[in-house]
Design an enzyme around this catalytic site. Structure first.
Site, mmCIF file in Angstrom:
data_model
loop_
_atom_site.group_PDB
_atom_site.id
_atom_site.type_symbol
_atom_site.label_atom_id
_atom_site.label_comp_id
_atom_site.label_asym_id
_atom_site.label_seq_id
_atom_site.Cartn_x
_atom_site.Cartn_y
_atom_site.Cartn_z
ATOM 1 N N ASN A 30 21.003 -29.632 42.674
ATOM 2 C CA ASN A 30 20.857 -29.528 44.125
ATOM 3 C C ASN A 30 22.052 -30.264 44.719
ATOM 4 O OD1 ASN A 30 20.216 -29.547 46.777
ATOM 5 N ND2 ASN A 30 18.329 -30.759 46.594
ATOM 6 N N TRP A 31 23.044 -29.484 45.122
ATOM 7 C CA TRP A 31 24.272 -30.110 45.631
ATOM 8 C C TRP A 31 24.068 -30.691 47.027
ATOM 9 C CZ3 TRP A 31 28.085 -25.562 44.091
ATOM 10 C CH2 TRP A 31 28.387 -25.660 42.732
ATOM 11 N N LYS A 32 22.953 -30.379 47.661
ATOM 12 C CA LYS A 32 22.684 -30.857 49.028
ATOM 13 C C LYS A 32 23.881 -30.499 49.927
ATOM 14 C CE LYS A 32 19.567 -34.236 47.064
ATOM 15 N NZ LYS A 32 18.906 -35.548 47.158
ATOM 16 N N HIS A 35 12.008 -29.431 50.047
ATOM 17 C CA HIS A 35 12.607 -30.689 49.563
ATOM 18 C C HIS A 35 12.200 -31.829 50.495
ATOM 19 C CE1 HIS A 35 15.596 -33.696 48.536
ATOM 20 N NE2 HIS A 35 15.705 -33.069 47.375
ATOM 21 N N GLU A 67 13.834 -34.095 51.783
ATOM 22 C CA GLU A 67 14.737 -34.268 52.932
ATOM 23 C C GLU A 67 14.423 -33.256 54.030
ATOM 24 O OE1 GLU A 67 18.237 -34.139 50.497
ATOM 25 O OE2 GLU A 67 17.588 -36.024 49.595
ATOM 26 N N GLU A 84 9.373 -34.484 42.723
ATOM 27 C CA GLU A 84 10.425 -35.451 43.044
ATOM 28 C C GLU A 84 9.822 -36.606 43.837
ATOM 29 O OE1 GLU A 84 14.550 -33.599 43.081
ATOM 30 O OE2 GLU A 84 13.691 -33.024 44.993
ATOM 31 N N GLY A 133 17.959 -40.387 45.000
ATOM 32 C CA GLY A 133 19.191 -41.002 45.480
ATOM 33 C C GLY A 133 19.169 -42.519 45.452
ATOM 34 N N SER A 143 17.047 -39.316 40.606
ATOM 35 C CA SER A 143 17.945 -40.171 39.817
ATOM 36 C C SER A 143 18.009 -39.781 38.342
ATOM 37 C CB SER A 143 17.572 -41.654 39.988
ATOM 38 O OG SER A 143 17.694 -42.024 41.351
ATOM 39 N N GLY A 193 20.350 -34.222 41.847
ATOM 40 C CA GLY A 193 21.215 -34.379 43.011
ATOM 41 C C GLY A 193 22.558 -34.986 42.626
ATOM 42 N N GLY A 194 22.692 -36.285 42.836
ATOM 43 C CA GLY A 194 23.982 -36.972 42.665
ATOM 44 C C GLY A 194 24.693 -36.695 41.354
#
Ligand code: 13P
Length: 258
Positions: A11-13, A98, A100, A170, A176, A216, A237-238
């Protein structure tokens, strides 16, 4: 390990421009030049999807995901993107609900449910995200929050349609933050998620549904997490912003399947 095929998604966001995606893909598709033992998905922004789709051949190792979609077919919804637009750029999956989107953009289970149906009706596959906050976990509401999110977001979905749905667990406190759920916490919670799916759809459907863990995930913790019975892949993500780091996480999934 189970007989479910793992699905490992980036998920590159709101990261990775179209040109950055081109260099990412040229590196990543060199590492994974043909389909592997796991499904690999890249979740890109709308404009990046359009560019990335040009570099992905029908038998490529990766599929594309959007990070959101509007449930209506078309109309006066400024700033939104519909199913037909996503299909035209070869999008196979859509990440929905998600945390977010839920917390920053006010998405409710009811709205997410409308999107789930729209994605399925368009012939794409939802990656439905659920997860609790730290306050909810510490306050003893873990199970009620997850079961409420599942029942609300999956309302009126049929058992047959579940074959096309991936669940991403999640925990919000792990997203994150660098704080990963322990493999035991993730396994226990995902076993609970599967039990709720069994309550709604029966044991067979629950046993076949793929449940990802997200929060994470890194090259260093992926192998332990994915070795657990109810962890069928990741939403990353990251650590997925760098193609080499994401490739290591994918490789942990491939090794687990071997
Ligand atoms: P991180 O891997 O950066 O914690 O993000 C997880 C996530 O939100 C994926 O959807």
């Amino acid at each position: 390990m189970s007989n479910r095929k793992s699905i490992i998604a980036a998920n590159w966001k709101m990261n990775i421009t179209p040109s950055e995606a081109e260099s990412y893909l040229s590196s990543f598709l060199q590492t994974f030049s043909e389909p592997t033992a796991v499904d690999i998905v890249l979740g890109a922004s709308f404009v990046t999807l359009a560019k990335a789709s040009k570099h992905i051949t029908p038998n490529a190792a990766v599929d594309l995901a959007a990070q959101n979609m509007h449930p209506e077919a078309n109309g006066a919804f400024t700033g939104e993107t519909n199913a037909a637009m996503l299909k035209e750029v070869n999008c196979d999956y859509v990440i929905l609900g998600h945390s977010e989107r839920r917390s920053l953009f006010g998405e409710t289970d009811d709205f997410i449910n409308q999107k789930v149906h729209a994605v399925l009706n368009a012939g794409m596959k939802p990656i439905l995200c659920i997860g609790e906050s730290l306050d909810e976990r510490e306050g003893g509401q873990l199970e009620s929050v997850l079961s409420g999110q599942l029942k609300g977001s999956l309302a009126n979905v049929t058992a047959d349609q579940m074959a096309d749905i991936v669940i991403a667990y999640e925990p919000v406190w792990a997203i994150g933050t660098g704080v990963t759920a322990t493999p035991e916490q993730a396994q226990d919670t995902q076993a609970y998620v599967r039990s709720v799916l069994a309550e709604i759809f029966g044991d067979e459907v629950a046993g076949a549904t793929r449940i990802q863990y997200g929060g994470s995930v890194k090259p260093g913790n992926a192998a332990d997490l994915i070795s657990r019975e109810d962890i069928d892949g990741f939403l990353v993500g990251g650590a997925a912003l760098d193609p080499d780091s994401f490739a290591q996480i994918v490789q942990a999934g491939i090794d687990d399947a071997a």
